[in-house]
Design an enzyme around this catalytic site. Structure first.
Site, short mmCIF file in Angstrom:
data_model
loop_
_atom_site.label_atom_id
_atom_site.label_comp_id
_atom_site.label_asym_id
_atom_site.label_seq_id
_atom_site.Cartn_x
_atom_site.Cartn_y
_atom_site.Cartn_z
N HIS A 42 61.49 41.77 -26.87
CA HIS A 42 61.22 40.87 -25.76
C HIS A 42 62.29 39.80 -25.55
CE1 HIS A 42 57.33 42.58 -24.97
NE2 HIS A 42 56.94 42.39 -26.21
N ARG A 67 62.38 43.57 -34.69
CA ARG A 67 61.36 44.23 -33.88
C ARG A 67 62.08 45.02 -32.79
NH1 ARG A 67 56.04 41.46 -31.37
NH2 ARG A 67 57.51 40.15 -30.23
N ASP A 81 71.56 50.49 -40.61
CA ASP A 81 72.96 50.55 -41.03
C ASP A 81 73.60 49.16 -41.03
OD1 ASP A 81 73.00 53.24 -41.53
OD2 ASP A 81 74.11 53.81 -39.73
N GLN A 143 53.06 47.90 -35.57
CA GLN A 143 52.18 47.04 -34.78
C GLN A 143 50.99 47.82 -34.26
OE1 GLN A 143 55.47 44.11 -32.76
NE2 GLN A 143 53.35 43.96 -32.09
N GLU A 145 48.29 47.44 -31.55
CA GLU A 145 48.07 46.56 -30.39
C GLU A 145 47.44 47.28 -29.21
OE1 GLU A 145 51.87 44.92 -29.34
OE2 GLU A 145 52.94 46.78 -29.79
N ASP A 171 48.57 41.77 -26.82
CA ASP A 171 48.57 43.07 -26.13
C ASP A 171 47.19 43.73 -26.20
OD1 ASP A 171 51.20 43.97 -24.99
OD2 ASP A 171 51.88 43.30 -26.94
#
Length: 249
Positions: A42, A67, A81, A143, A145, A171
């Site tokens: 986000h 995230r 990586d 998550q 949600e 959510d």
């Protein structure tokens, strides 16, 4: 190491990083936080910005979770990586999805492509066998949600390699067209917590303020993200600028 702290049952507190700049990571490294969750879902992080934030996090010894927008093998490979501590994958709804996510964090058939010349591999200085073993130190957070995710939370949490289940209350509330403090959302949160604990995994929660952590730890949360650097800035200046003039610097 964040993974060992989770396995030891410690209560962990972090925050969300929204600003795509390594300097904020360096500052947060001196606060005593257990981790920072970089929000590439986000917030407008480019690949280069995630990379420099990962470097900054390692330089100050601050575990960095990223995230992701989605839990695809390519997205997972790229950030691991870079040498981050782990990943957070949104909207996981089944054990099969969780299994695929875990597999993408490991080297081997059907999993993560091996390259020892990355930051995670010490740019070629970490022996291949040791680097392969280190994938077991990666923290995998899924998550929960959606109503489907809640329904399948027990099976998701039971997947080997999943370390924490992050209940996305906002959510979940939006998906049910309910306020976040509705009894149904409270019940769903408690249900996920119980299933997560039954599987030996850490329940995870987001709160708006550090003052809320103790209550959620008492309810069973083991890892909490509290606010963000945006929230910290807003809170500080809103408080300072509304204080009596004589108290201002």
């Amino acid at each position: 190491m964040l993974k060992k702290k989770l396995e030891a049952g410690e209560r962990l507190v972090g925050t969300v990083l929204k600003t795509p700049h390594y300097g904020i990571v360096e500052v947060l490294g001196g606060t005593g936080l257990d981790f920072v969750m970089l929000d590439a879902e986000h917030a407008p992080f480019s690949v280069d910005q995630i990379d420099t934030c990962a470097l900054a996090a390692r330089s100050v010894g601050l575990p960095l979770l990223v995230r992701l927008v989605e839990g695809t093998p390519a997205a997972i490979l790229r950030v691991l990586d870079m040498g981050v501590a782990g990943i957070v994958v949104p909207n996981v709804e089944s054990a099969a999805e969780a299994e695929a996510i875990v597999r993408a964090t490991r080297y081997g058939p059907g999993g993560r492509g091996f390259a020892g010349t990355t930051r995670a591999g010490g740019f070629g200085t970490v022996p291949a066998g040791e680097l392969i073993e280190r994938t077991g130190d990666i923290v995998v957070v899924v998550q929960i949600e959606s109503p489907t995710g809640v329904e399948n939370a027990g099976e998701i949490a039971a997947v080997p390699g999943v370390d924490a289940c992050f209940v996305g209350r906002a959510d979940l509330a939006v998906s049910r067209e309910l306020p976040m403090n509705a009894p149904e959302i409270e019940a769903a949160t408690e249900a996920v917590f119980e299933m997560c604990k039954a599987a030996g995994k850490a329940p995870m929660m987001f709160v708006g303020d550090l003052s809320e952590c103790s209550a959620w730890f008492a309810r069973g949360a083991r890892i909490i993200t509290a606010g963000s650097e945006h929230k910290a800035i807003q809170t500080y200046f809103a408080s300072a600028l509304t204080a009596p003039a004589k108290r201002r610097v």
